[in-house]
Design a protein around this motif. Sequence first.
Motif, PDB file in Angstrom:
ATOM      1  N   GLY A 371      58.180  10.016   5.832  1.00  0.00           N
ATOM      2  CA  GLY A 371      58.193   9.868   4.392  1.00  0.00           C
ATOM      3  C   GLY A 371      57.272  11.040   3.716  1.00  0.00           C
ATOM      4  O   GLY A 371      56.528  10.617   2.764  1.00  0.00           O
ATOM      5  N   VAL A 372      57.690  12.175   4.187  1.00  0.00           N
ATOM      6  CA  VAL A 372      57.074  13.256   3.447  1.00  0.00           C
ATOM      7  C   VAL A 372      58.247  14.111   2.971  1.00  0.00           C
ATOM      8  O   VAL A 372      59.250  14.523   3.144  1.00  0.00           O
ATOM      9  N   PRO A 373      57.693  14.435   1.343  1.00  0.00           N
ATOM     10  CA  PRO A 373      58.779  15.122   0.555  1.00  0.00           C
ATOM     11  C   PRO A 373      58.893  16.573   1.008  1.00  0.00           C
ATOM     12  O   PRO A 373      57.895  17.227   1.769  1.00  0.00           O
ATOM     13  N   ILE A 374      59.803  17.336   0.549  1.00  0.00           N
ATOM     14  CA  ILE A 374      60.159  18.804   1.289  1.00  0.00           C
ATOM     15  C   ILE A 374      60.313  19.637  -0.205  1.00  0.00           C
ATOM     16  O   ILE A 374      60.604  19.502  -1.207  1.00  0.00           O
ATOM     17  N   VAL A 375      60.039  20.885   0.284  1.00  0.00           N
ATOM     18  CA  VAL A 375      60.462  22.210  -0.536  1.00  0.00           C
ATOM     19  C   VAL A 375      61.021  23.046   0.588  1.00  0.00           C
ATOM     20  O   VAL A 375      60.655  23.212   1.597  1.00  0.00           O
ATOM     21  N   GLY A 376      62.591  22.965   0.506  1.00  0.00           N
ATOM     22  CA  GLY A 376      63.280  23.876   1.627  1.00  0.00           C
ATOM     23  C   GLY A 376      63.585  25.320   1.411  1.00  0.00           C
ATOM     24  O   GLY A 376      63.898  25.831   0.213  1.00  0.00           O
TER      25      GLY A 376
END
Length: 525
Positions: A371-376
Amino acid sequence: MHLLAACVLLSLAGQEVLGARILGLFPVAIKSHLTVTSPLMHALAKKGHDVTMFVPFNTGFNASNYREISWNAVPMTNQMNVLDFARVNILLKPFGFYFMGMSTTEAILETPEAKALWESDEKFDVIVTELFVNDALLAYVHKFKCPVVLISTFGTSSTINSIFGNPAPWSYVPSEFLSFSDRMTFAQRLQNTLVYIYGELVRKFFYIPRQQALVEKYLSGPDEKIPPLDEILRSADFILINSHPAFSTPRSYMPNMKNVAGMHLKPAKPLSVDLQRYFDSSKNGVILFSLGSAMKSVHIPEKPLRALKGAFQRLPYDVLWKWENDTMTNKPTNVRIGKWLPQNDILTHPNLKLFLTHGGISSMMETVYHGVPIVGIPILGDQQRNLICAREKGFSEMMELMEMTEDEIYDNIMKVASDPKYRENVKKVSAYWKDEMNNPLDEAVHWVEYVVRHGGGKHLKSVATEQSFVQYFLLDVGFTIMVLLILGFILIRAACRLLVCRRSSPEKSSKKDQLVTRKAQKKTN
């Protein structure tokens, strides 16, 4: 009492596949691929099966019923410039992909280990192998004459769909060579159709003949003729797919195609004392940055590297950066570097704000699971498509490595780290994935054992795999209907002309008679 005992014995007999001899062919020298496939073979060994693994590197697993044949490969990503490969245009991309496959496959077949396996008299009950531009190795399926279970480490492809007769309309299933979502515009659908056709032509007339030539060169002998590789490929019994709608888009699968996304996931371990202290003491939280195993951070070009350092220096957060050297020039004061980081364990820490990632499928699964958000920052392969899907689901933002600026990096990190909707969205996706998830490793083991128990999985294969292109797309039916319509139109037109002619004939005769009468009267007068 006797009846109960008999029932128990019958039940146990129906479930057991004791001591099956299993050959795992996983020679692709990409560590992230082996990370996905090796847990399945280890689990099969733990269940008592006799497992032989042909691998490029040692996996570190040991058991009395487990054997590794390692050919000590150089990682594939060390043999090419990853950024150059990523920047290849769409017309050359299939050729680059297939050239890579041909060179690595030949390197495998040249090894003494591959030759020894080919010349051995061993017997196996099933072969489990990854399908990844190494089609010549399918000759081992013919050699050992046993069922085969394929594994795809990144989802389906046009080849996989063809093997199993799986419907994959080009209207919403993008080609593996494109980074479109399932919601394509008209222009994207047109491009997708052309790329599908182009890719299939390149595969059929360029790639497969060259893989077949490798078989003839290294494996065929005067006493044994190996069938065409496509014929062997179409005999595949089952495929395990490392995918799920949480990371892809919903699509149909045949009964012998099963999603087992997450079979490589392991319970998180406690962090080292040093790392635990680092996370706990961070005042505003930590950003984790890693580009995976394919792309090393030390190889990032100067311009984006300078942009990353500038953006990190401005952040109110600490940054933990997977950096493959002991030192970093002009390292920002809030950055800590490490050659290797326990990514899965780090993702569980509550003080982690987000994950700055390349978007590889294994990393995506670990991130979503925790459940960790991302910058890709996608580099190559399926990474851009994975991140586009994540962005559409609302838990990621994305940047292009060679085009991103310091301000863009800073703004995207601050946006995802500070806006709670990104974490809420990834937790929703994580929840619906976990809610329907049997243990994927147990499920993968079950299906391999299922194929062994039933001597294959041909009863699950669709008749579509036996149909020609003309039959599958009903081109013969369409042509017949078109001919009948044309003939019908011709007959109707002819009938109408005939009716018109018949109606007009009395009128013409009447007029002719009147004219003759008038001429006769004039002569009389």
